[in-house]
Design an enzyme around this catalytic site. Sequence first.
Site, PDB file in Angstrom:
ATOM      1  CG  ASP A   1      -2.789   3.428  -2.458  1.00  0.00           C
ATOM      2  OD1 ASP A   1      -3.832   2.763  -2.344  1.00  0.00           O
ATOM      3  OD2 ASP A   1      -2.211   3.963  -1.505  1.00  0.00           O
ATOM      4  CD  GLU A   2      -5.508  -1.508  -0.431  1.00  0.00           C
ATOM      5  OE1 GLU A   2      -6.159  -0.472  -0.690  1.00  0.00           O
ATOM      6  OE2 GLU A   2      -5.886  -2.353   0.378  1.00  0.00           O
TER       7      GLU A   2
ATOM      8  CG  ASP B   1      -1.974   1.084   1.170  1.00  0.00           C
ATOM      9  OD1 ASP B   1      -3.153   0.761   1.374  1.00  0.00           O
ATOM     10  OD2 ASP B   1      -1.624   2.245   0.924  1.00  0.00           O
TER      11      ASP B   1
HETATM   12  N1  DCP Z   1      -8.325   8.351  -1.513  1.00  0.00           N
HETATM   13  C1  DCP Z   1      -9.418   9.177  -1.708  1.00  0.00           C
HETATM   14  N2  DCP Z   1     -10.360   9.320  -0.723  1.00  0.00           N
HETATM   15  C2  DCP Z   1     -10.235   8.621   0.426  1.00  0.00           C
HETATM   16  C3  DCP Z   1      -9.155   7.763   0.641  1.00  0.00           C
HETATM   17  C4  DCP Z   1      -8.209   7.656  -0.368  1.00  0.00           C
HETATM   18  O1  DCP Z   1      -9.494   9.810  -2.749  1.00  0.00           O
HETATM   19  N3  DCP Z   1     -11.146   8.761   1.384  1.00  0.00           N
HETATM   20  C5  DCP Z   1      -7.287   8.266  -2.543  1.00  0.00           C
HETATM   21  C6  DCP Z   1      -6.170   9.201  -2.183  1.00  0.00           C
HETATM   22  C7  DCP Z   1      -5.120   8.322  -1.624  1.00  0.00           C
HETATM   23  C8  DCP Z   1      -5.342   7.032  -2.389  1.00  0.00           C
HETATM   24  O2  DCP Z   1      -6.731   6.972  -2.618  1.00  0.00           O
HETATM   25  O3  DCP Z   1      -3.823   8.845  -1.840  1.00  0.00           O
HETATM   26  C9  DCP Z   1      -4.889   5.826  -1.626  1.00  0.00           C
HETATM   27  O4  DCP Z   1      -5.659   5.666  -0.453  1.00  0.00           O
HETATM   28  P1  DCP Z   1      -5.056   5.181   0.918  1.00  0.00           P
HETATM   29  O5  DCP Z   1      -6.181   4.887   1.818  1.00  0.00           O
HETATM   30  O6  DCP Z   1      -4.054   4.130   0.680  1.00  0.00           O
HETATM   31  O7  DCP Z   1      -4.396   6.485   1.501  1.00  0.00           O
HETATM   32  P2  DCP Z   1      -2.985   7.063   1.217  1.00  0.00           P
HETATM   33  O8  DCP Z   1      -2.191   6.238   0.286  1.00  0.00           O
HETATM   34  O9  DCP Z   1      -3.153   8.477   0.792  1.00  0.00           O
HETATM   35  O10 DCP Z   1      -2.356   7.104   2.644  1.00  0.00           O
HETATM   36  P3  DCP Z   1      -1.728   5.889   3.464  1.00  0.00           P
HETATM   37  O11 DCP Z   1      -0.298   6.253   3.640  1.00  0.00           O
HETATM   38  O12 DCP Z   1      -2.467   5.880   4.758  1.00  0.00           O
HETATM   39  O13 DCP Z   1      -1.932   4.634   2.663  1.00  0.00           O
HETATM   40 MG    MG Z   2      -2.049   4.182   0.546  1.00  0.00          MG
END
Ligand code: DCP
Ligand code: MG
Length: 451
Positions: free
Chosen positions: A150-151, A25
């Site tokens: 991203d996962e 992730d």
């Molecule tokens: N995303 C979004 N709205 C959300 C959650 C996520 O648009 N409520 C998008 C933006 C994030 C991407 O999806 O960058 C990936 O989600 P993640 O939950 O993996 O969050 P991040 O990668 O940003 O942070 P983390 O470091 O916690 O994984």
């Molecule tokens: Mg993420």
Amino acid sequence: MSDRGGSRLPGVGDEREERIVLHVDMDCFYAACERLREPDLRGEPVVVGMGYEEGENHGAVATASYEAREYGVESAQAIGSALERLPRKAEGDSTDSSGADSEDGADGEDEADVAGYYRPVDIEFYKSVSTDVRAILHDCADTVREVSIDEAYLDVTERTAWEVAEGFARHVKNRIEREVGVTASVGVAPNMSAAKIASDHDKPDGLVVVEPGTTRDFLAPLDVAEIHGIGPVTARTLREMGIETAGDLADADPRTLVDRFGERGRELYHRARGDDDRRVTPTGRPKSLSRESAFTDPTTDPEEKRARVSTLAAAVAERARDRDAMYRTIGVKVVTPPFDVHTREQSLPGTVDDPELVEEVALDLLAEFDDDRVRKVGVRVSNLQFTESDQTSLDGFDAPSGTGESRTADSSDSADDPKSSAEAADDGEKTDEGVHRTSRKRDGQVSLSDF
Ligand code: DCP
Ligand code: MG
């Protein structure tokens, strides 16, 4: 960091074959992408807003860099709230950021100290970064299940061995960082749900290994809310039952859980014990995409319902675009207490990629419930048509049956991904036994599945 502890199961004996599953992730992914093309943003608080435009204060936070999270900025927050916590950096006019006329009359130095960089979502760019990461993942594993932009889950059983799994995972992480320039957190475990929790356990830049035989010990101290499939509502109910941690849940009487949650209770019990025999299967194509979100307390306020549906509509439309999916049917789901599920949908004359229309139709369908007390709403697009032939870059995560993971709310073999602007409020009672459903379709269109 590595959570080691147990030794590998002996090669003899008749233990079930231990898979080696990686969950990868990316860390604050959209913000990390913004930093790729604007290296000056490294180390700075960065907020990426969905529906955000430069200088404006509308939209919702898609993600925030870890620096921005320190100020209380988080995904799904309104940009207006984020700005209250973390003012916007005055850009393009560097002499102005500490100027006497700065907004709110705050004294310049302090304000400059806590200012953040706000950027609108640029999904096309993030997709291109994601494609580069995926190429590495496919290079490192025979089976890759892409869950979202991203996962992904990787089954690397044939590529490595438990004795060296940590080094293997580090190699994957390093390649992503070196070749793409973004950091990933990786969890390694004998099954998918433990791997997912492990990847989240030491974010950002985490690497957590849960060796065979140690899964239950690894999970035991975690808050129940960290178990996949347990949203805030279920977590609250469990706490009321005196079940605070995964360990408590693992020790609970499964019959009590079944009484309370239906068969889903048994699933959650097994999850908490680290039992998860799903195989990592390659990515396929979803039949529909949906997002849903529960209110902390059921609401009758039409505006609150509309606002939530608008956010979900934007998220669904964006995800569809992200996956190069056009849709012909737009639907809403409305859950009224206790667990009555109502679905309404409308089919269009042809397939579209039209976020405004998703919102418009969803709000239109919601109007019927203006006077109802509502505990959860959802938006779904279906009758999908994909504009790209790259099948492997599509699809999402199939919740195992009966877990009630509502972020993966599409039925049967349809799939969805758990990212949603409103996912924090998600909970999953969809598979509760005794759920009442009413469903109405407009324009005489037949649809394949419920939420
Ligand atoms: N995303 C979004 N709205 C959300 C959650 C996520 O648009 N409520 C998008 C933006 C994030 C991407 O999806 O960058 C990936 O989600 P993640 O939950 O993996 O969050 P991040 O990668 O940003 O942070 P983390 O470091 O916690 O994984
Ligand atoms: Mg993420």
